[in-house]
Write an enzyme that holds these catalytic residues in place. Structure first.
Site, PDB file in Angstrom:
ATOM      1  CG  ASP A 121      -1.839   1.189   1.232  1.00 29.73           C
ATOM      2  OD1 ASP A 121      -1.430   2.283   0.820  1.00 29.73           O
ATOM      3  OD2 ASP A 121      -3.009   1.007   1.620  1.00 29.73           O
ATOM      4  CG  HIS A 122       1.374   4.355  -3.125  1.00 32.28           C
ATOM      5  ND1 HIS A 122       0.125   4.032  -3.584  1.00 32.28           N
ATOM      6  CD2 HIS A 122       1.450   5.707  -3.195  1.00 32.28           C
ATOM      7  CE1 HIS A 122      -0.518   5.142  -3.918  1.00 32.28           C
ATOM      8  NE2 HIS A 122       0.259   6.177  -3.690  1.00 32.28           N
ATOM      9  CG  HIS A 165      -4.292   4.417  -0.656  1.00 26.84           C
ATOM     10  ND1 HIS A 165      -3.324   3.444  -0.674  1.00 26.84           N
ATOM     11  CD2 HIS A 165      -4.535   4.720  -1.959  1.00 26.84           C
ATOM     12  CE1 HIS A 165      -3.002   3.172  -1.938  1.00 26.84           C
ATOM     13  NE2 HIS A 165      -3.730   3.933  -2.730  1.00 26.84           N
TER      14      HIS A 165
HETATM   15  C1  BG6 Z   1      -3.564   4.745  -6.319  1.00 25.13           C
HETATM   16  C2  BG6 Z   1      -4.913   4.797  -6.971  1.00 25.13           C
HETATM   17  O1  BG6 Z   1      -3.494   3.666  -5.426  1.00 25.13           O
HETATM   18  O2  BG6 Z   1      -3.339   5.951  -5.584  1.00 25.13           O
HETATM   19  C3  BG6 Z   1      -5.035   6.018  -7.880  1.00 25.13           C
HETATM   20  O3  BG6 Z   1      -5.106   3.623  -7.752  1.00 25.13           O
HETATM   21  C4  BG6 Z   1      -4.679   7.272  -7.113  1.00 25.13           C
HETATM   22  O4  BG6 Z   1      -6.345   6.115  -8.409  1.00 25.13           O
HETATM   23  C5  BG6 Z   1      -3.345   7.115  -6.399  1.00 25.13           C
HETATM   24  O5  BG6 Z   1      -4.619   8.338  -8.036  1.00 25.13           O
HETATM   25  C6  BG6 Z   1      -3.067   8.290  -5.491  1.00 25.13           C
HETATM   26  O6  BG6 Z   1      -1.775   8.191  -4.989  1.00 25.13           O
HETATM   27  P1  BG6 Z   1      -0.978   9.480  -4.498  1.00 25.13           P
HETATM   28  O7  BG6 Z   1       0.296   8.932  -3.968  1.00 25.13           O
HETATM   29  O8  BG6 Z   1      -0.809  10.343  -5.723  1.00 25.13           O
HETATM   30  O9  BG6 Z   1      -1.829  10.139  -3.482  1.00 25.13           O
END
Ligand code: BG6
Length: 514
Positions: free
Chosen positions: A197-198, A260
């Protein structure tokens, strides 16, 4: 977790054994935008093992040379820092491409032969890190074939045992997540598995635990006695862009909330872990998620709102509605916005609403946790014309303008007593400078070092799905019925404001107070 407390990853990176990173879905968007830049930035910082190889695995045939060119171009467009010749030259000769189907066992056996040849040339064993970065439809065959081919079990029980990173989405409901966990459990030990989960790799998310547990001023007030609500907003101003095909099968709840936002909630609500051991932390997160009460989606007071954006103005530019976006069918009932009012049935949080929301094409990009404290008793400075006593707020900005702001009431200088909220603000960039590592750098490094702290455990994923799957099933049965709309560039449907009004609250992210 932070550099001070999460010592394993950065302390002895060069001590990790020779490593072969295999990326499934190598010609995909994520490899170009995130994975290749992360790997090269780690290399630039001397954080990769001295012997490191990269094999791209994909269905289309591509020469090693063409794959290298592809990565080189992606670095030029997406790396946070320039990658100099020396860094490129150190890794480039070790990059190759392996063409094969995801369900073709022979192709995995050939990969195994290639890996063995690398080990022979090195004269030592290497650990394999398999990065599954494909569309989710082929996660299962990849994991099964890693098992059947023996790649999953390479050097089992040793420091060079194989590891696997699995991209999101982890399932599309409870049932599919459970099935995926089933395959994983048959083929791998949990210690080999890293569900990504980045958001957990973001610096500000990692430092949440430090803020909570390395500062004694928060713990006494971090509960139902002092907190009147918690809000978590993860908003984006972009639309679905070219990802319509994926997004329409997903929607805001699956794409952002299940992973997230629920991770942010778990870190905000969890009890202090007994140590910084990955399992101790993940145990507490699971307990927090398990304490969430089932969501009421019908009746007089539903706790969920979903919406879809229509045409509007974003940053002064006209933006299409969702149904006008590429690859979106007119019949679509996919939500691009979801808001929920959640509550935890536990000692710390009983009675405190947790409002969460996420959406595309909203007024701005902002990920923020707002802890709203109870108002003081209206005795000295009662409500009225003269005194406006705002509740104290602790705002934790995950992105952008990463930082923390505490809102307090102060006296306006002057002869009469007049109150005004003031802010005590801390900004990461002002204090620590810019150029923070990207989330994927932290996560790939941790996986290489076998540290699962910032990854989702199987039971964690299922607990989150068990809360949200009933909502998704209900929405699917309803079709467009109950799907609200909001103009692009606004803060979402009105119904989402009403969700908070009942508790006397309002969404704060994006409001004047900032
Ligand atoms: C991803 C989603 O996990 O997270 C995308 O699939 C989203 O739809 C993105 O745009 C948002 O990531 P960040 O790091 O730009 O907030």
């Amino acid at each position: 977790m932070s550099n001070q407390t999460h010592a394993t990853s950065t302390d002895a990176p060069r001590g990790t054994p020779p490593t072969i990173i295999v990326i499934f879905g190598a010609s995909g968007d994520l490899t170009a935008r995130k994975l290749a830049p992360a790997i090269f930035n780690l290399s630039k910082d001397d954080l990769l093992p001295e012997s490191c190889y990269l094999i791209g695995y994909g269905r289309s045939s591509m020469s090693d040379e063409a794959f290298r060119d592809y990565l080189r171009e992606s670095l030029a467009s997406h790396s946070r820092r320039p990658i100099e010749e020396a860094t490129w030259d150190a890794l480039a000769p070790n990059i190759s491409f392996h063409a094969g189907g995801y369900d073709e066992l022979d192709s995995y056996k050939e990969l195994d032969t290639k890996i063995t040849a690398i080990e022979e040339s090195l004269g030592s064993y290497a650990q394999c890190l398999f990065y599954v970065s494909t569309p989710p439809g082929v996660f299962m065959p990849i994991l099964e074939n890693l098992g059947t081919s023996g790649l999953a079990k390479r050097h089992k029980g040793q420091a060079t045992a194989s590891k696997v990173i699995i991209e999101k989405p982890f399932g599309r409901d409870l049932q599919s997540a459970h099935e995926l966990n089933g395959v994983i459990n048959r083929r791998f030990e949990e210690s080999q598995v890293f569900r990504i989960d980045h958001y957990l790799g973001k610096e500000t998310v990692q430092s949440l635990l430090v803020q909570r547990f390395a500062n004694s001023i928060f713990e006494p007030v971090w509960n139902r006695n002092y907190v009147s609500s918690v809000q978590i907003t993860v908003s984006e101003n972009l639309g679905v862009g070219s990802r319509g095909g994926y997004y329409d099968r997903s929607g805001a709840l699956r794409d952002m909330i299940q992973n997230h936002v629920m991770q942010l909630l778990a870190l905000t609500a969890m009890e202090p872990p007994s140590s910084l051991d990955p399992e101790a932390i993940r145990d507490e997160k699971v307990k927090a998620l398990q304490a969430l009460k089932p969501v009421a989606f019908t009746g007089d007071d539903p706790e969920v709102v979903r919406g879809v954006y229509t045409e509007g103005l974003v940053d002064g530019q006209r933006a299409d509605g969702y149904l006008e976006e590429e690859a979106i069918p007119q019949s679509s009932s996919t939500e691009t916005y979801a808001a929920l009012r959640l509550s935890l049935d536990n000692w710390r949080w009983k009675g405190v609403p947790f409002y969460i929301r996420s959406g595309k094409r909203l007024a701005m990009k902002a990920s923020e946790i707002v802890v709203q404290f109870s108002r003081p008793p209206a005795i000295l400075f009662g409500e009225g014309q003269r005194f406006k006593v705002e509740p104290n707020l602790l705002v934790i900005r995950i992105q952008p303008n990463e930082g923390i702001t505490l809102y307090l009431n102060s006296k306006v200088p002057g002869l009469e007593t007049k109150l005004q909220p003031i802010k005590l603000a801390f900004g990461y960039e002002t204090t620590f400078g810019s150029n923070t590592p990207e989330a994927y750098e932290r996560l790939i490094l941790d996986a290489l070092n076998g540290d699962g702290t910032l990854f989702i455990r199987g039971d964690e994923a299922e607990t989150s799905w068990s809360l949200l799957s009933p909502v998704l099933e209900f929405w699917e049965a309803q079709g467009k019925n109950g799907l609200e709309s909001y103009s692009a560039g606004t803060w979402g449907p009105l119904a989402a404001d009403k969700l908070l009004l009942k508790g006397g609250h309002e969404w704060l992210t994006g409001k004047e107070y900032q």
